[in-house]
Scaffold this motif. Structure first.
Motif, PDB file in Angstrom:
ATOM      1  N   HIS A   1       0.862  -1.181   0.000  1.00  0.00           N
ATOM      2  CA  HIS A   1       0.000   0.000   0.000  1.00  0.00           C
ATOM      3  C   HIS A   1       0.904   1.239   0.000  1.00  0.00           C
ATOM      4  O   HIS A   1       2.067   1.162   0.372  1.00  0.00           O
ATOM      5  CB  HIS A   1      -0.848  -0.036   1.264  1.00  0.00           C
TER       6      HIS A   1
ATOM      7  N   HIS B   1       3.929   2.490   2.817  1.00  0.00           N
ATOM      8  CA  HIS B   1       4.269   1.491   3.817  1.00  0.00           C
ATOM      9  C   HIS B   1       5.773   1.243   3.909  1.00  0.00           C
ATOM     10  O   HIS B   1       6.211   0.420   4.692  1.00  0.00           O
ATOM     11  CB  HIS B   1       3.487   0.201   3.583  1.00  0.00           C
ATOM     12  N   GLY B   2       6.534   1.970   3.078  1.00  0.00           N
ATOM     13  CA  GLY B   2       7.980   1.946   3.271  1.00  0.00           C
ATOM     14  C   GLY B   2       8.781   1.139   2.266  1.00  0.00           C
ATOM     15  O   GLY B   2       9.904   0.727   2.572  1.00  0.00           O
ATOM     16  N   LYS B   3       8.252   0.958   1.060  1.00  0.00           N
ATOM     17  CA  LYS B   3       8.964   0.155   0.068  1.00  0.00           C
ATOM     18  C   LYS B   3      10.295   0.763  -0.328  1.00  0.00           C
ATOM     19  O   LYS B   3      11.336   0.114  -0.303  1.00  0.00           O
ATOM     20  CB  LYS B   3       8.110   0.000  -1.212  1.00  0.00           C
TER      21      LYS B   3
ATOM     22  N   ARG C   1      15.841   7.598  -0.043  1.00  0.00           N
ATOM     23  CA  ARG C   1      14.938   6.982  -1.019  1.00  0.00           C
ATOM     24  C   ARG C   1      15.529   7.103  -2.428  1.00  0.00           C
ATOM     25  O   ARG C   1      15.040   7.822  -3.281  1.00  0.00           O
ATOM     26  CB  ARG C   1      13.538   7.597  -0.908  1.00  0.00           C
TER      27      ARG C   1
ATOM     28  N   ILE D   1       6.389  10.330  -2.654  1.00  0.00           N
ATOM     29  CA  ILE D   1       5.569   9.254  -3.215  1.00  0.00           C
ATOM     30  C   ILE D   1       6.264   8.707  -4.461  1.00  0.00           C
ATOM     31  O   ILE D   1       6.754   9.478  -5.279  1.00  0.00           O
ATOM     32  CB  ILE D   1       4.176   9.795  -3.595  1.00  0.00           C
TER      33      ILE D   1
ATOM     34  N   HIS E   1       0.720   4.071  -4.750  1.00  0.00           N
ATOM     35  CA  HIS E   1      -0.461   4.911  -4.929  1.00  0.00           C
ATOM     36  C   HIS E   1      -1.364   4.325  -6.007  1.00  0.00           C
ATOM     37  O   HIS E   1      -0.883   3.868  -7.040  1.00  0.00           O
ATOM     38  CB  HIS E   1      -0.029   6.327  -5.307  1.00  0.00           C
TER      39      HIS E   1
ATOM     40  N   ARG F   1       7.194   1.876  15.034  1.00  0.00           N
ATOM     41  CA  ARG F   1       6.069   2.755  15.395  1.00  0.00           C
ATOM     42  C   ARG F   1       5.273   2.202  16.570  1.00  0.00           C
ATOM     43  O   ARG F   1       4.672   2.961  17.327  1.00  0.00           O
ATOM     44  CB  ARG F   1       5.130   2.935  14.197  1.00  0.00           C
TER      45      ARG F   1
ATOM     46  N   SER G   1      12.148  -2.487  10.512  1.00  0.00           N
ATOM     47  CA  SER G   1      11.949  -1.050  10.554  1.00  0.00           C
ATOM     48  C   SER G   1      12.916  -0.463   9.545  1.00  0.00           C
ATOM     49  O   SER G   1      14.130  -0.508   9.747  1.00  0.00           O
ATOM     50  CB  SER G   1      12.246  -0.507  11.945  1.00  0.00           C
ATOM     51  N   ALA G   2      12.375   0.046   8.451  1.00  0.00           N
ATOM     52  CA  ALA G   2      13.258   0.506   7.382  1.00  0.00           C
ATOM     53  C   ALA G   2      13.991   1.779   7.770  1.00  0.00           C
ATOM     54  O   ALA G   2      15.146   1.966   7.408  1.00  0.00           O
ATOM     55  CB  ALA G   2      12.463   0.726   6.102  1.00  0.00           C
TER      56      ALA G   2
HETATM   57  N1  LIG Z   1       8.526   4.951  11.604  1.00  0.00           N
HETATM   58  C1  LIG Z   1       8.851   4.421  10.426  1.00  0.00           C
HETATM   59  N2  LIG Z   1       8.671   5.121   9.308  1.00  0.00           N
HETATM   60  C2  LIG Z   1       9.005   4.542   8.132  1.00  0.00           C
HETATM   61  C3  LIG Z   1       9.537   3.246   8.061  1.00  0.00           C
HETATM   62  N3  LIG Z   1       9.775   2.955   6.771  1.00  0.00           N
HETATM   63  C4  LIG Z   1       9.404   4.016   6.051  1.00  0.00           C
HETATM   64  N4  LIG Z   1       8.935   4.988   6.864  1.00  0.00           N
HETATM   65  C5  LIG Z   1       8.440   6.291   6.473  1.00  0.00           C
HETATM   66  O1  LIG Z   1       7.272   6.130   5.697  1.00  0.00           O
HETATM   67  C6  LIG Z   1       7.220   7.110   4.680  1.00  0.00           C
HETATM   68  C7  LIG Z   1       7.020   6.452   3.354  1.00  0.00           C
HETATM   69  O2  LIG Z   1       8.140   5.727   2.996  1.00  0.00           O
HETATM   70  P1  LIG Z   1       8.429   5.297   1.501  1.00  0.00           P
HETATM   71  O3  LIG Z   1       9.610   4.399   1.537  1.00  0.00           O
HETATM   72  O4  LIG Z   1       8.454   6.439   0.591  1.00  0.00           O
HETATM   73  O5  LIG Z   1       7.132   4.456   1.225  1.00  0.00           O
HETATM   74  P2  LIG Z   1       6.745   3.766  -0.131  1.00  0.00           P
HETATM   75  O6  LIG Z   1       6.066   2.491   0.218  1.00  0.00           O
HETATM   76  O7  LIG Z   1       7.909   3.678  -1.043  1.00  0.00           O
HETATM   77  O8  LIG Z   1       5.673   4.765  -0.669  1.00  0.00           O
HETATM   78  P3  LIG Z   1       5.126   4.823  -2.184  1.00  0.00           P
HETATM   79  O9  LIG Z   1       6.223   4.397  -3.053  1.00  0.00           O
HETATM   80  O10 LIG Z   1       4.728   6.220  -2.389  1.00  0.00           O
HETATM   81  O11 LIG Z   1       3.977   3.912  -2.209  1.00  0.00           O
HETATM   82  C8  LIG Z   1       8.513   7.903   4.764  1.00  0.00           C
HETATM   83  O12 LIG Z   1       8.250   9.086   5.434  1.00  0.00           O
HETATM   84  C9  LIG Z   1       9.419   7.004   5.571  1.00  0.00           C
HETATM   85  O13 LIG Z   1      10.325   7.740   6.318  1.00  0.00           O
HETATM   86  C10 LIG Z   1       9.725   2.540   9.286  1.00  0.00           C
HETATM   87  O14 LIG Z   1      10.188   1.425   9.329  1.00  0.00           O
HETATM   88  N5  LIG Z   1       9.367   3.176  10.429  1.00  0.00           N
END
Ligand SMILES: Nc1nc2c(ncn2[C@@H]2O[C@H](COP(=O)(O)OP(=O)(O)OP(=O)(O)O)[C@@H](O)[C@H]2O)c(=O)[nH]1
Ligand SMILES: [Mg+2]
Length: 1110
Positions: A27, A30-32, A55, A68, A107, A161, A271-272
């Protein structure tokens, strides 16, 4: 960590068993991308310190700015690990692996990127946010792995979290995590159930068929026996009957392997941002010695209801607890320690940490932390260093990937048979190709089959041959330089987002954007110079399924509509020469000379041949089409574009064509009015497309008009309608006379029951198929030589696009039956709809729409659509008309004109020229006479009259249908989004306020179990949705993220042209009643856009204005 030499990666490509092709799905947010950072850091491409923050794969400036991901991107990574030998005493060996990783956007607007990316891979990491749990896109991506037969690994991310935000205790966190796991497994279970039910049904049908066949045979045999039977044939038949009984047991399938369970090592906790992750297996080996319990045993008991007896150190099941309050082993051995690390570093002592406790922990885990970090007193740095030494993220992910996800040979063997069977025209695929794909044959002589999932535009300057040292690897210095630039970019973008301009420069954002445009290699060229001279090159993202592909090879490009059943349809697929092959390295590319099967790679030379996706195949006959993937969402937001400087029109058109090719979802079309329109999946997608157009593809300023929102028009029988226009006839009846007075058509418009409209809408694909089948049958019946053959071919082709075994498609008999049932549902109108199904002459608009033309004329003017070939009387056209009889005309001659007029009038309704939905047009009678013709010669023959009559009849029927339509109370149907929002109770009020101001409607609201979030499901008109996501985000300070999915059309229950009549109404609504008319506003908006007449009083009250002015 030194940068990995691409040569090493290239060498590894040859060992298919050491390759893994995986994608990361989840979704949104979620931190991919954060997770991939950690993996990229292991190859020295970015510094480990930046991992989780930079990123890296979000290389577009707008991706960085918004946080995003908008495009999927791929990177090849090297990983080596020590592997134990099968014999316990032998020393472990070093093994090297190549991991091709694809990061996908989460997204919803970019979901088409996900479906195309997943077909390139063999396995998937499915991420779930530990706090938010299973969200809408999580279900979508899980379904994707299911339908594409990808093996998934579950990563529960953002576990930090639970500690820092939700302040859970380890015990609570354990319960929370188990619930989350249950939710995910429930989703998988539902797919399994669905599939099982279908199989069960198919099995039942098969058995019934056989029983019936056996019965028939039995009877035949009995009959024959009664006559005269030879012994030989008797035995034969009794055998065949016996054979039918063999598989009468329905095989139960085991679903055990499908589910996620930590003890099966397919679940990773991570935890990424803090850079850690672990599997239960890892902890098992950590505790093996300490507890003196065998690792294999520990692996099984570390998760679940198992407890450690404190004294004897033996493992107990929950039954043997005897009332003692012990912690589950997972809490005691795993979570407690992790919680302690947080407490000792960032958690305790007001975030300053507790050095003594840190020391204790490092000692007990036998880790060393460099003294300068300990001295720095930076609690976060200590925490991440500690985790990096103890539970490094990359190790857990990569080791699980290698151990758990299949290498191409195994994956292709298990996954391709089903994929090949589901491809269009699967029966005609050459067995050699099939075999080569399933068994991953990689020699030069094996057929080449590659799937191109999308085309990406790469600036010419970034192509490997234009880099300073052709094909060379980044030197350590260069890589560091690039990373430094990226960091600067990132910090600037961050600062700009936070509203602080760096160095007091107010143009923070533009500068940050400009900077990131700089390509890493070209050093001193300014962004501006690049801007003009840097043309784009289209590179295909591809996966090779069999054979070896080399630069210079010539292969066929099979388009997405190709079917091996008709390989030589026009236009015949072309051969192209491969001009380049590349290793995909995030933003950069590395040139290759050839690639073996099983690899994900970039390919050049397809420009102009592949639009979005396609298949490369070394042969045309018996070729396979892998590109017929269903793309998920249809684009729904349309916007007309025009260049700011009219002279740039050509540039813009060229740019739009390029955009259409390089984006899996965007479409470009030119309207009849000459407007250039792009269709996109949503607002965010539109924004990205515009940016791409301006900066890369068109390189001129482009202006977008207001989004064009689709509407539908319909009618209802309302209680307060004025009496019918023609008082002597039933409502909706119109008698139309052509201008020459030679043809009179009587028809009646009636609104269809909602059940029927819904049925027709759902089965549009089935109707299309029926139509093409019918046409093919007709052509062959007429048998008129060559041209008939051609058109059958084309139609057959159309039918082939739809997979043959699509359960959604009904046969003509089923369709009739179900349609009858739908009509029967209409209570109280049985008399109108009785025996209607047989009389349907056409569906419209576009032959598949939800409106019916029903022929109730006595002469049966039109051909009936829902009759099978043998039911239709012999073609009338040949039978009756003797065109030489001058005075009366057989009405059949006009049937196609009437159908055409029906199509036209339902395509553009009378309200605002939007398609009509849900009416039935009864064609009641047609009378024709040539006698009162005003034409000069009284002896006009039909041949002479027909061309003139054609136009007249079309016009008359067209206007008559519209006149009949307006006899009822008209309604507008609005395109709706279903909106899912997760919000905390604190911002709930604001979410509701925003929704209701935009005329949204709440469907459900529920508290997500185990989280502090409410999940709100609502419907929102597309017309009101522009700027909605932004507004929600702003008003809730980013706490709520809506997901918008197109969900169909909904009736807006108000007559746009209603005016108050009774005194009461006049009082309530004022004289014109236009204050409250939302529907009128929509109708007028569309009419104005289309340049149609809008009745609007510009000057309301002239008198008053005069006085005011004075
Ligand atoms: N607290 C916490 N925040 C995280 C973690 N991993 C990612 N985040 C935060 O979540 C947000 C989204 O992270 P992204 O890695 O951009 O997520 P994504 O899944 O790639 O998002 P899209 O590609 O837009 O779908 C960022 O602000 C990160 O800092 C984690 O393990 N813990
Ligand atoms: Mg991302």
């Amino acid at each position: 960590m030194p940068v990995v030499d691409p040569e090493k990666l290239i060498a590894l490509q040859r060992n298919a068993d050491e390759v893994r092709n995986i994608c990361i799905l989840a979704h949104v947010d979620h931190g991919k991308t954060s997770l991939t950072d950690a993996l990229i850091a292991t190859n020295g491409i970015i510094s480990p310190k930046l991992a989780g923050k930079i990123r890296y794969l979000d290389s577009r400036p707008d991706e960085q700015l918004r946080g995003i991901t908008m495009e999927s991107s791929a990177i090849s990574l090297y990983f080596s690990m020590l592997r134990r030998r099968p014999t316990p005493d032998a020393p472990p060996v070093q093994k090297e692996y190549l991991i091709n990783l694809i990061d996908s956007p989460g997204h919803i607007d970019f979901s088409s990127e996900v479906s195309t990316a997943s077909r390139l891979c063999d396995g998937a990491l499915v991420l779930v946010d530990a706090v938010e749990g299973v969200c809408s896109q999580t279900v979508t991506v899980l379904r994707q792995t299911w339908t594409e037969h990808l093996k998934p690994l579950l990563v529960i991310n953002k576990v930090d979290r639970l500690i820092t935000e939700l302040k859970m205790s380890p015990g609570e966190a354990y319960t929370h995590l188990s619930k989350l796991l249950e939710q995910v497994n429930a989703v998988i279970g539902s797919f399994f159930q669905g599939e099982r039910m279908e199989e069960d049904l198919q099995w039942r049908e098969r058995v019934e068929e056989r029983v019936a066949a056996a019965a028939v045979k039995e009877q035949e045999r009995a009959e024959r026996k009664a006559a005269k039977v030879t012994g030989g044939s008797l035995t034969e038949e009794s055998e065949s009957v016996a054979a039918t009984g063999t598989d009468s047991m329905f095989e139960e399938k085991d679903d055990e392997d499908l589910y996620f369970a930590p003890e099966k090592n397919n679940v990773i906790f991570s935890s990424a941002v803090d850079g850690w992750a672990f599997t239960v297996k890892q902890f098992a080996s950590l505790y093996e010695k300490k507890l003196g319990i065998k690792r294999a045993v520990l692996e099984k008991v570390l998760w679940g209801d198992f407890y450690l007896e404190p004294k004897t150190k033996r493992v107990l099941g929950s039954k043997h607890l005897k009332g003692r309050a012990l912690k589950p082993m997972f809490v005691q051995l795993v979570l407690d320690t992790i919680w302690a690390v947080y407490e000792a570093t960032t958690g305790g002592n007001k975030g300053k940490g507790d050095p003594a406790m840190v020391e204790k922990i490092t000692k007990s885990l036998s880790l060393t932390i460099p003294p300068h970090i300990l001295r720095s007193r930076d609690a976060r740095a200590i925490m991440t260093t500690l985790f990096a030494a103890w539970l490094p993220l990359s190790t857990a992910i990569l080791v699980s990937t290698i151990e758990h996800l299949p290498a191409p040979p195994a994956a292709q063997a298990s996954r391709l048979p089903a994929l090949i069977d589901a491809s269009p025209g699967a029966k005609h695929v050459d067995p050699v190709i099939r075999d080569a794909m399933i068994n991953l044959k990689t020699t030069k002589d094996d057929p080449v089959v590659a799937y191109v999932s999308k085309m990406v535009a790469v600036p010419e300057s970034e192509m490997p041959h234009n880099k300073r040292k052709a094909g060379d690897a980044l030197s350590g210095e260069e890589a560091r330089d690039l990373a430094r630039k990226k960091r600067a970019e990132f910090e600037k973008a961050q600062a700009a987002v936070n509203g602080e301009a760096p160095n007091g420069n107010p143009d923070g954002i533009t500068e940050a954007l400009g900077e990131s445009n700089l390509n890493g290699m070209n050093g001193s060229t300014t962004a501006d110079e690049d801007y003009e001279e840097d043309p784009e090159q289209l590179i295909g993202f591809a996966r090779l399924y069999s054979g070896t592909l080399s630069v210079g090879d010539s292969v066929y490009v099979l388009p997405p509509k190709f079917s091996p059943a008709h390989p030589h349809v026009t236009p015949e697929p072309q051969r192209v020469t491969i001009t380049g092959l590349y290793l995909l390295m995030g933003r950069g590319l590395e040139a290759l000379t050839s690639v073996p099967a099983g690899v994900v790679f970039g390919v050049a030379g397809l420009e102009g041949h592949v639009l979005k996706s396609g298949t490369l195949c070394s042969q045309l006959d018996g070729g396979i089409n892998l590109a017929g993937v269903n793309m998920g969402g249809e684009p729904i937001v349309r916007v007309a574009l025009e260049p700011t400087n009219p002279g740039d029109l050509d540039k813009m058109i060229k740019g739009m064509k390029l955009l259409e090719q390089s984006d899996p979802c965007a479409q470009y079309e030119v309207l009849e009015s000459g407007e250039h329109v792009i269709l996109t999946a949503g607002e965010l997608h539109l924004e990205r497309c515009l940016k791409d157009l301006r900066e890369r593809y068109a390189r001129c300023d482009v202006q977008a008009g207001k989004p064009i929102v689709p509407y539908r028009e319909t009618i209802v029988s309302a209680a307060d309608m004025p009496p019918p226009k023609n008082k002597d006839l039933p409502r909706g009846t119109v008698i139309g006379v052509t201008s020459s007075k030679q043809v009179t058509v009587r028809l009646r418009v009636i609104p269809l029951p909602p059940s029927v409209t819904d049925f027709l809408e759902k089965n549009a694909r089935a109707i299309r198929r029926l139509y093409s089948e019918k046409k093919a049958a007709e052509e062959s019946k007429r048998g008129s030589a060559s041209n008939a053959e051609e058109s059958t071919d084309a139609d057959q082709n159309e039918a082939d696009e739809l997979p043959a075994n699509d359960p959604g498609l009904l046969s003509i008999l089923d369709f009739r039956e179900k349609l009858r049932a739908a009509f029967a549902e209409a209570k109280g109108e049985e008399s109108v709809w009785a025996h209607i199904v047989e009389k349907i002459a056409a569906f419209g608009p576009r032959r598949t729409g939800p409106n019916l033309l029903i022929d109730v004329t006595e002469e049966e003017t039109c051909q009936k659509f829902l009759q099978e070939a043998h039911e239709t009387p012999d073609s009338k056209i040949q039978q009756d008309s003797d065109p030489k009889t001058p005075t009366t005309l057989p009405p059949h001659l006009l049937s196609d004109k009437i159908t055409h007029a029906f199509q036209l009038s339902t395509l553009q309704g009378p309200l605002c020229h939007e398609p009509i939905r849900g009416i039935a047009v009864f064609l009641e009678s047609i009378t024709m006479t040539l006698s009162p013709s005003p034409s000069p010669s009284p002896t006009t023959t039909i041949q002479e009259a027909l061309p003139r009559l054609t136009g007249e009849v079309i016009k008359t029927v067209h206007t008559s249908i519209h006149t009949g339509f307006t006899d009822y109370s008209p309604r507008l149907l609005l395109a709706m989004y279903s909106v899912e929002i997760q919000a905390t109770p604190a911002v709930l009020g604001r979410v509701y306020a925003t929704l209701s101001r935009r005329r949204g409607r709440i469907l459900t609201e529920s508290l997500k179990e185990g989280t502090p979030f409410y999940s709100i499901l609502s419907l929102l008109p597309v017309a009101e949705s522009f700027g909605f996501s932004d507004e929600i985000r702003k008003r809730t300070s980013g706490a709520a993220q809506p997901q918008l999915v197109f969900s169909g059309f909904e009736l807006l229950d108000e007559d746009p042209f209603w005016v108050p009549k009774t005194e009461e109404e006049l009082e309530d609504f004022g004289e014109k009643g236009d204050r409250e008319r939302v529907s009128r506003r929509y109708v007028d908006g569309v009419r104005a856009r289309k340049g149609m007449l809008v009745q609007r009083k510009v000057v309301g009250d002239a008198e008053k204005q005069k006085t005011l002015k004075r």
